[in-house]
Design an enzyme around this catalytic site. Structure first.
Site, PDB file in Angstrom:
ATOM      1  N   TYR A  86       2.983   1.647 -15.138  1.00 41.08           N
ATOM      2  CA  TYR A  86       2.494   0.854 -14.006  1.00 41.08           C
ATOM      3  C   TYR A  86       1.763   1.735 -12.995  1.00 41.08           C
ATOM      4  O   TYR A  86       0.683   1.380 -12.500  1.00 41.08           O
ATOM      5  CB  TYR A  86       3.688   0.160 -13.357  1.00 41.08           C
ATOM      6  CG  TYR A  86       3.375  -0.692 -12.154  1.00 41.08           C
ATOM      7  CD1 TYR A  86       2.752  -1.932 -12.294  1.00 41.08           C
ATOM      8  CD2 TYR A  86       3.747  -0.276 -10.876  1.00 41.08           C
ATOM      9  CE1 TYR A  86       2.496  -2.726 -11.190  1.00 41.08           C
ATOM     10  CE2 TYR A  86       3.491  -1.068  -9.770  1.00 41.08           C
ATOM     11  CZ  TYR A  86       2.871  -2.292  -9.933  1.00 41.08           C
ATOM     12  OH  TYR A  86       2.619  -3.065  -8.828  1.00 41.08           O
TER      13      TYR A  86
ATOM     14  N   LYS B 240      -2.168   1.391 -11.939  1.00 37.61           N
ATOM     15  CA  LYS B 240      -2.547   1.098 -10.559  1.00 37.61           C
ATOM     16  C   LYS B 240      -3.400   2.216  -9.956  1.00 37.61           C
ATOM     17  O   LYS B 240      -4.262   1.958  -9.111  1.00 37.61           O
ATOM     18  CB  LYS B 240      -1.291   0.864  -9.720  1.00 37.61           C
ATOM     19  CG  LYS B 240      -0.573  -0.444 -10.045  1.00 37.61           C
ATOM     20  CD  LYS B 240      -1.492  -1.651  -9.905  1.00 37.61           C
ATOM     21  CE  LYS B 240      -0.738  -2.964  -9.965  1.00 37.61           C
ATOM     22  NZ  LYS B 240      -1.652  -4.128  -9.884  1.00 37.61           N
TER      23      LYS B 240
END
Length: 301
Positions: free
Chosen positions: A171, A175
């Site tokens: 993640y 991002k």
């Protein structure tokens, strides 16, 4: 309908729940016609029952707004292209794209499977790239025909992408990639009248419900600092024509706080017209680190 986004057409991905749902409602309240995208998967990206995109579109229409649902997979070429096509077919234009779709598959690095890595980078990073590509192609064609748009893209990064987060290597990497993608897109698309920015929100959603409890509301005012609706006003402004001149920026948004993030830039430097030995390079690096700002802590560390 009046409002800061009156007559604009806005597509929001992952708008069936959480932040995306809050953004869709906020854009509609600001006068926009909204394309509500959501594939309707579970928290980890697996298929789930129900049609959240249709439900949110129905809620907006019931409140007097205009909205259509789109249930395509925006991490595919066909799904991303059909998102733009849906806006054009329903309303004849698209003015703003909000990339928000995503899910989690958290594992510590040594336990992180290849499928978990691929799935999270696919929905977050590829799921930003493909809708941007197809929307930008439309806006480029419009600009070449002399119809320069006041187009806007708002991407969704995270504090995990800015500082890192334990147990979220996939993640965090996705991002962080979204921030770089935002900067490149802002530079490349400016000539076509497109502004591109990113928001790193902190809010209570089904992805963060165990991190941000409802009890974080301020007892004196009743203000729920972690409500996703607190992030939406900045997103709506960035998605409106009122944000003219703002592009290539990253904002953190949490509760009533908005922060302009200042990313990688040159810090202390040492230069000389000669190659260093490894020992000299190490001594130079340590001297520079003494003068450099310390990085923020990784979330969860």
């Amino acid at each position: 309908m009046s409002g800061i986004c009156a007559r604009r057409v806005v597509a929001v991905t992952g708008a069936g729940r959480g932040l995306g749902r809050a953004h869709a409602h906020a854009f509609a309240a600001a006068g926009a016609r909204v394309v509500v995208n959501d594939l309707g998967v579970g928290l980890d990206g697996t298929p789930a029952a129900g049609g959240p995109a249709r439900q949110v579109a129905d809620e907006i229409r019931a409140a007097g707004g205009e909205a259509v649902a789109h249930a395509g997979d925006i991490a595919t070429t066909a799904g991303a292209a059909s998102l733009v096509a849906t806006a054009l077919e329903a309303y004849g234009r698209i003015d703003t794209l909000v990339n928000n779709a995503g899910f989690l598959r958290d594992r510590m690095l040594v336990n992180l499977g290849e499928d978990d890595w691929d799935a999270v980078l696919r929905v977050h990073l590829k799921g930003h790239f493909l809708p941007m590509k197809h929307a930008a192609a439309h806006w480029r064609a419009e600009a070449k025909e002399g119809r320069a748009p006041a187009a806007r893209i708002v991407n969704t990064s995270s504090g995990a992408g800015l500082l890192g987060s334990l147990g979220q290597a996939n993640y965090s990497a996705a991002k962080a990639g979204i921030v770089a993608l935002t900067l490149v897109a802002a530079a490349e698309l400016a000539r076509y009248g497109v502004q591109v920015n990113a928001v790193a929100p902190a809010a209570r959603t089904r992805m963060t419900q165990h991190t941000f409890a409802a009890s974080m509301a301020a007892p004196e005012s009743g203000f729920d600092a972690m409500a996703p609706q607190n992030v939406s006003p900045l997103v709506v402004w960035l998605g409106s024509a009122a944000s003219e001149g703002v592009s290539g920026r990253v904002f953190e948004a949490e509760g009533g706080r908005i922060t302009v993030m200042e990313g990688w830039r040159a810090g202390p430097t040492a230069d000389r017209a000669a190659r260093r030995t490894p020992q000299e390079a190490g001594e130079t690096a340590r001297a520079l680190l003494e003068r450099a700002a310390r990085p923020g802590p990784v979330y969860g560390a």
